[in-house]
Design a protein around this motif. Structure first.
Motif, PDB file in Angstrom:
ATOM      1  N   LYS A  18       0.842  -1.197   0.000  1.00  0.00           N
ATOM      2  CA  LYS A  18       0.000   0.000   0.000  1.00  0.00           C
ATOM      3  C   LYS A  18       0.877   1.246   0.000  1.00  0.00           C
ATOM      4  N   ARG A  19       1.980   1.169   0.805  1.00  0.00           N
ATOM      5  CA  ARG A  19       2.894   2.316   0.888  1.00  0.00           C
ATOM      6  C   ARG A  19       3.555   2.556  -0.459  1.00  0.00           C
ATOM      7  N   VAL A  20       3.987   1.410  -1.086  1.00  0.00           N
ATOM      8  CA  VAL A  20       4.646   1.537  -2.391  1.00  0.00           C
ATOM      9  C   VAL A  20       3.681   2.147  -3.402  1.00  0.00           C
ATOM     10  N   GLU A  21       2.389   1.715  -3.343  1.00  0.00           N
ATOM     11  CA  GLU A  21       1.401   2.278  -4.267  1.00  0.00           C
ATOM     12  C   GLU A  21       1.263   3.782  -4.057  1.00  0.00           C
ATOM     13  N   ARG A  22       1.210   4.162  -2.753  1.00  0.00           N
ATOM     14  CA  ARG A  22       1.075   5.597  -2.452  1.00  0.00           C
ATOM     15  C   ARG A  22       2.295   6.360  -2.970  1.00  0.00           C
ATOM     16  N   LEU A  23       3.501   5.743  -2.719  1.00  0.00           N
ATOM     17  CA  LEU A  23       4.733   6.402  -3.156  1.00  0.00           C
ATOM     18  C   LEU A  23       4.794   6.509  -4.669  1.00  0.00           C
ATOM     19  N   SER A  24       4.330   5.418  -5.344  1.00  0.00           N
ATOM     20  CA  SER A  24       4.429   5.461  -6.805  1.00  0.00           C
ATOM     21  C   SER A  24       3.454   6.497  -7.358  1.00  0.00           C
ATOM     22  N   ALA A  25       2.280   6.669  -6.678  1.00  0.00           N
ATOM     23  CA  ALA A  25       1.345   7.719  -7.107  1.00  0.00           C
ATOM     24  C   ALA A  25       2.013   9.086  -6.921  1.00  0.00           C
ATOM     25  N   MET A  26       2.737   9.225  -5.781  1.00  0.00           N
ATOM     26  CA  MET A  26       3.430  10.496  -5.531  1.00  0.00           C
ATOM     27  C   MET A  26       4.532  10.704  -6.561  1.00  0.00           C
ATOM     28  N   GLY A  27       5.211   9.591  -6.910  1.00  0.00           N
ATOM     29  CA  GLY A  27       6.287   9.640  -7.905  1.00  0.00           C
ATOM     30  C   GLY A  27       5.751  10.140  -9.242  1.00  0.00           C
ATOM     31  N   GLU A  28       4.571   9.584  -9.629  1.00  0.00           N
ATOM     32  CA  GLU A  28       3.974  10.012 -10.905  1.00  0.00           C
ATOM     33  C   GLU A  28       3.656  11.508 -10.873  1.00  0.00           C
ATOM     34  N   MET A  29       3.144  11.943  -9.701  1.00  0.00           N
ATOM     35  CA  MET A  29       2.808  13.354  -9.557  1.00  0.00           C
ATOM     36  C   MET A  29       4.077  14.206  -9.676  1.00  0.00           C
ATOM     37  N   ALA A  30       5.163  13.680  -9.030  1.00  0.00           N
ATOM     38  CA  ALA A  30       6.429  14.422  -9.057  1.00  0.00           C
ATOM     39  C   ALA A  30       6.942  14.542 -10.490  1.00  0.00           C
TER      40      ALA A  30
END
Ligand code: ATP
Ligand code: MG
Length: 401
Positions: A177-189
């Protein structure tokens, strides 16, 4: 007298004969009775042996079935535990013992008793119940499903529980779940980085125009804006390159031209910091098949790193040389050096010792070198300096095969 004697003798003989006949008859019937008895004993012995064999076979089969079941229970990747009607343990496989902790005299440890009290109150429909509890100071999440057991008469005899230790799985799910959240943040970045890059390009362009127009202090300020925006641009480009590596667009690139561009561009900041740039470009045919922009990004990362390692005073030496069919590029500084224990980690993404660094610079440099089928190596001495050596395959020189 003689006749009388003869008569008595013949009477005795007849009697003897009669007695003998009776004896023979009795002996015959005894013999036949004995042989009958013998055959009966034989039949009975055979029957007994057959029964014994059958019994042995069924015992062996029972033992084999038990061994088979025991092996299955031992190797099952989940715990199996059976309780009788009074809550006593009648069966507990090794996995269940392992998961639940040792159980003494057929009953559970107090810590795990509550867990089964909860699952026993469930309707035992095979539905899994998850519970969290602490055992020997470790937090565990166990999932259990139960089935009620009954004998041939249909009377309840106890309950069977299948237990799975899902602690690791739960932790993995959380991590996912954390990785998913981070990857969503990564895409935003990455989207943000794209948005930032255009205005940065414009600022850099206007700063370059100002550098041409201005003189004195104003010119230096404009130069600082230009180098600052390029440094930001390199960070943004590193992020984009790391998150979404672009395909290298290969063409013939003269590495000396790239070095010239970088030297011209960074010259003002070098003179401000009193860092002298020395170039020793001895390669006679410094042309490689490469992506001009990516090679510039690689050089900028290495030069910016060297600048960070020499906050005031120092030398930056850039060399090229021919090594057979290869071209070697060397970037050496006289900066603070890299501790030996970090040398294995500097190319790892996000490894940084700079408070404001992303730690993506060298990882992107490595990526770019690989895209050009090159190699990179580093040597460093504390407080003496660092030297990065990159080797590329050279483009064949026209007219020379
Ligand atoms: N020339 C150098 N001299 C001394 N240390 C260096 C040099 N080049 C790299 N390093 C060390 O390697 C680390 C990783 O470098 P990298 O370029 O990947 O990240 P960074 O420079 O810290 O961050 P960023 O590139 O985002 O600004 C640096 O933090 C530094 O510790
Ligand atoms: Mg860097």
């Amino acid at each position: 007298m003689a006749a009388e004697l003869e008569n008595r003798q013949s009477g005795d003989t007849a009697l003897l004969m009669q007695a003998f006949e009776v004896f023979t008859h009795a002996s015959n019937s005894l013999e036949s009775a004995f042989s009958q008895l013998q055959s009966q004993v034989r039949t009975l012995t055979e029957e007994l042996e057959a029964k014994n064999l059958e019994l042995e076979k069924s015992l062996r089969e029972k033992q084999e079935a038990q061994d088979y079941l025991r092996k299955i229970l031992e190797r099952l990747p989940c715990g199996v535990i059976v309780f009788d009607q009074n809550g006593g343990i009648t069966l507990c496989n090794p996995m269940a013992s392992d998961v639940l902790g040792a159980h003494t005299a057929g009953s559970l440890l107090p810590e795990t008793r509550g867990f089964f009290a909860a699952s026993a109150s469930a309707d035992l429909t095979g539905k899994e119940i998850e519970s969290e509890f602490s055992l020997n100071g470790r937090n565990r999440v166990l999932a259990t499903s139960g089935t009620s057991l009954s004998n041939e008469e249909g009377e309840a005899t106890g309950t069977l529980h299948i237990i799975r230790d899902v602690t690791e799985m739960k932790a993995l799910q959380e991590r996912n779940k954390r990785v998913e959240r981070l990857s969503a943040m990564g895409e935003m970045a990455v989207e943000l980085a794209h948005e930032i890059r255009n205005p940065l390009g414009s600022i850099e362009l206007f700063a370059s125009l100002l550098v041409k127009e201005l003189s004195g202090d104003s010119r230096r300020w404009a130069e600082n804006i230009r180098i600052g925006t390029r440094s930001l641009n390199t960070i943004v480009s590193n992020m984009l390159q790391f998150a979404n590596p672009v395909q290298a667009e290969l063409s013939k690139v003269n590495l000396h031209d790239v070095i010239g561009e970088i030297a011209k561009f960074t010259e003002p900041i070098m003179s401000q910091r009193q860092v002298g740039l020395e170039t020793c470009l001895t390669a006679r045919h410094p042309v490689i098949s490469g992506d001009h922009e990516l090679l510039k990004q690689m050089m900028l990362n290495l030069v910016f790193n060297a600048m960070k390692a020499m906050p005031s005073r120092g030398s930056l030496i850039i060399r090229t040389r021919d090594i057979g069919t290869k071209l070697e590029l060397e970037i050496q500084d006289t900066g603070i050096g890299i501790p030996a224990e970090y040398l294995d980690r500097i190319f790892d993404p996000f490894f940084t010792t700079n408070r404001n660094g992303t730690g993506l610079g060298l990882s992107v440099v490595h990526q770019i070198v690989e895209k050009h089928s090159g190699t990179i190596r580093v040597t460093s001495e504390m407080n003496r300096g660092t030297c990065f050596v990159i080797t590329f395959g050279r483009e064949p020189q026209e007219g020379i095969l």
